[in-house]
Design an enzyme around this catalytic site. Structure first.
Site, PDB file in Angstrom:
ATOM      1  N   GLU A  52       2.929  16.523  -2.714  1.00  0.00           N
ATOM      2  CA  GLU A  52       3.141  17.647  -2.107  1.00  0.00           C
ATOM      3  C   GLU A  52       2.689  18.539  -3.320  1.00  0.00           C
ATOM      4  OE1 GLU A  52       6.805  16.814  -1.863  1.00  0.00           O
ATOM      5  OE2 GLU A  52       4.767  15.094  -2.279  1.00  0.00           O
ATOM      6  N   CYS A  84       9.570  17.989  -6.216  1.00  0.00           N
ATOM      7  CA  CYS A  84       8.252  18.696  -5.476  1.00  0.00           C
ATOM      8  C   CYS A  84       9.250  20.220  -4.902  1.00  0.00           C
ATOM      9  CB  CYS A  84       8.035  17.668  -4.796  1.00  0.00           C
ATOM     10  SG  CYS A  84       7.186  16.523  -5.905  1.00  0.00           S
ATOM     11  N   ALA A 154      -0.457 -19.798   7.528  1.00  0.00           N
ATOM     12  CA  ALA A 154      -1.554 -20.708   8.491  1.00  0.00           C
ATOM     13  C   ALA A 154      -1.530 -21.447   9.343  1.00  0.00           C
ATOM     14  CB  ALA A 154      -2.784 -20.397   7.829  1.00  0.00           C
ATOM     15  N   TRP A 170     -10.062 -25.488   5.520  1.00  0.00           N
ATOM     16  CA  TRP A 170      -9.355 -24.599   5.563  1.00  0.00           C
ATOM     17  C   TRP A 170      -8.696 -24.530   7.040  1.00  0.00           C
ATOM     18  CZ3 TRP A 170      -7.963 -21.723   1.639  1.00  0.00           C
ATOM     19  CH2 TRP A 170      -8.972 -21.865   0.597  1.00  0.00           C
ATOM     20  N   LEU A 204      -4.345 -17.486  -6.591  1.00  0.00           N
ATOM     21  CA  LEU A 204      -3.540 -16.429  -5.890  1.00  0.00           C
ATOM     22  C   LEU A 204      -4.282 -14.791  -6.754  1.00  0.00           C
ATOM     23  CD1 LEU A 204      -0.618 -18.254  -6.964  1.00  0.00           C
ATOM     24  CD2 LEU A 204      -1.401 -17.568  -4.706  1.00  0.00           C
ATOM     25  N   ARG A 207      -8.811 -11.214  -4.666  1.00  0.00           N
ATOM     26  CA  ARG A 207     -10.839 -11.453  -4.691  1.00  0.00           C
ATOM     27  C   ARG A 207     -11.425 -10.629  -3.641  1.00  0.00           C
ATOM     28  NH1 ARG A 207      -8.653 -16.251  -5.386  1.00  0.00           N
ATOM     29  NH2 ARG A 207      -9.465 -17.291  -3.940  1.00  0.00           N
TER      30      ARG A 207
END
Length: 374
Positions: A52, A84, A154, A170, A204, A207
């Protein structure tokens, strides 16, 4: 409605600060007068000017009589920056539209109250669901002083995260892996177990262009981490090893000499106490963490009810081996009457994979009806 239109713009601006404002919330501000934007801004980084204030600076004298749109209630207390709400009042803003009340006990309701007492017209609750979800990590952190926990997995269609020999490269596709790198850029820390370090020796890192690497938190009850592990060699100051009294003192001292932060925590069944670990990370002002562990770490977080949000990348592949590694180890449940259900469940395509997303602990975010260890 125009209010929803301008709040959407404020949310879009706030989103630009994702991953950079911790332990502060993401906030966007839009000043509107006679149907046009006269000033806008977003909180870019903790310690920098709030949204703000930036919008008011841009609008200057035109702020008088304008409407200010904010996704979060303006503060009315001194922190790293001045409050603010007084600045909004002094600028002569006529109306303020706020997406949600600030859950911070130091602010909650006080900013809105000060505006109303000064004669401003204040409306609160526009696009509240979207505002709460944007700052879901802040909402938990500011109330519990613990990071918001996102568990990322995954897996194949038959629920496997690795073969019986531990091969997992993978399972997910390239688009999903890019997505995860963006996630790392947005969270404060990534947690893995020592098994992942010993097997894969991952970096970790995030990238991506302009990315910011998160803290790497390693659950390692006996301090088995190799002193030349990539997470140490790349950036020891961004590496935290959570261990127990079982850790050898000489190795701990060597790691600390390299710049690694070693946390000595209490143990639970000879493993790092995850609840204590989260509390310590909260003390370090970590607002969000991404769990990227293996089956046992995933299961430990699930068993202890520590997962806030689940991101499951399902790949159109099959392993079909009963001895292959499943998504969750741990104790699990004995009957379907105890089954853990996901809230606000949704799915979308990420390249050739399907991303399933849902919340396991929704209690800190009371949304309106109809809202879509080692």
């Amino acid at each position: 409605m125009d209010d929803e239109r301008w709040m959407k713009r404020a949310l879009h601006l706030a989103e630009k600060g994702r991953g950079r404002t911790s332990p502060n919330p993401m906030v966007g501000a839009v000043l509107v007068k006679d149907g046009r934007v006269i000033g806008e801004g977003y909180h870019t980084k903790a310690g920098e000017a709030h949204a703000e204030i930036l919008a008011l600076r841009q609008a200057k004298e035109e702020s008088k009589g304008a409407t200010l749109y904010l996704n979060l209630e303006p503060c009315n207390h001194y922190g790293k920056t001045p409050p603010c709400a007084p600045a909004v009042i002094e600028a002569g803003v006529k109306r303020v539209v706020v997406g949600m009340e600030d859950p911070n006990p130091l602010v909650k309701g006080k900013g809105v109250e000060s505006l109303r007492k000064s004669g401003l017209d204040v409306e609160i609750g526009i696009s509240e669901n979207e505002c709460r979800r944007l700052n879901e990590a802040f909402c938990k952190y500011i109330l519990k002083k613990e990071p918001f926990v996102i568990l990322k997995v995954a897996a194949t269609l038959d629920g496997k995260i690795a073969t019986r020999d531990g091969d997992s490269k993978w399972i997910s596709g390239e688009a999903s892996r890019r997505f995860v790198h963006r996630l790392r850029d947005q969270v404060d820390g990534v947690i893995v177990g020592i098994g992942t370090i010993l097997k894969d020796d991952p970096m970790l890192t995030a990238r991506i262009k302009g990315g910011r690497d998160p803290y790497r938190v390693i659950l390692d009850s006996r301090l088995r981490i190799p002193e030349d592990a990539k997470v140490i060699e790349i950036s020891p100051s961004r590496t935290i090893v959570a261990t127990t009294e079982l850790a050898p003192k000489d190795k701990r001292e060597r790691l600390e000499k390299k710049g690694v932060r070693v946390l000595i925590l209490d143990s639970k069944q000879s493993r790092v106490n995850l609840k204590t670990c989260l509390s310590r990370l909260g003390e370090m002002e970590m607002m969000s963490i991404l769990v990227e562990g293996g089956s046992q770490v995933n299961g430990a977080f699930l068993d202890e009810g520590l997962i806030d949000k689940l991101l499951l990348f399902l790949s159109p592949k099959l392993i079909g081996d009963k001895d292959a590694m499943g998504i969750f180890g741990g104790q699990g449940i004995a009957s379907l009457g105890e089954v853990i259900s996901l809230n606000e469940f949704r799915m979308r395509r990420i390249g050739g994979d399907i991303l399933l997303e849902g919340y396991i602990i929704p209690s800190l975010l009371p949304l309106q009806k109809g809202s879509g260890g080692e």
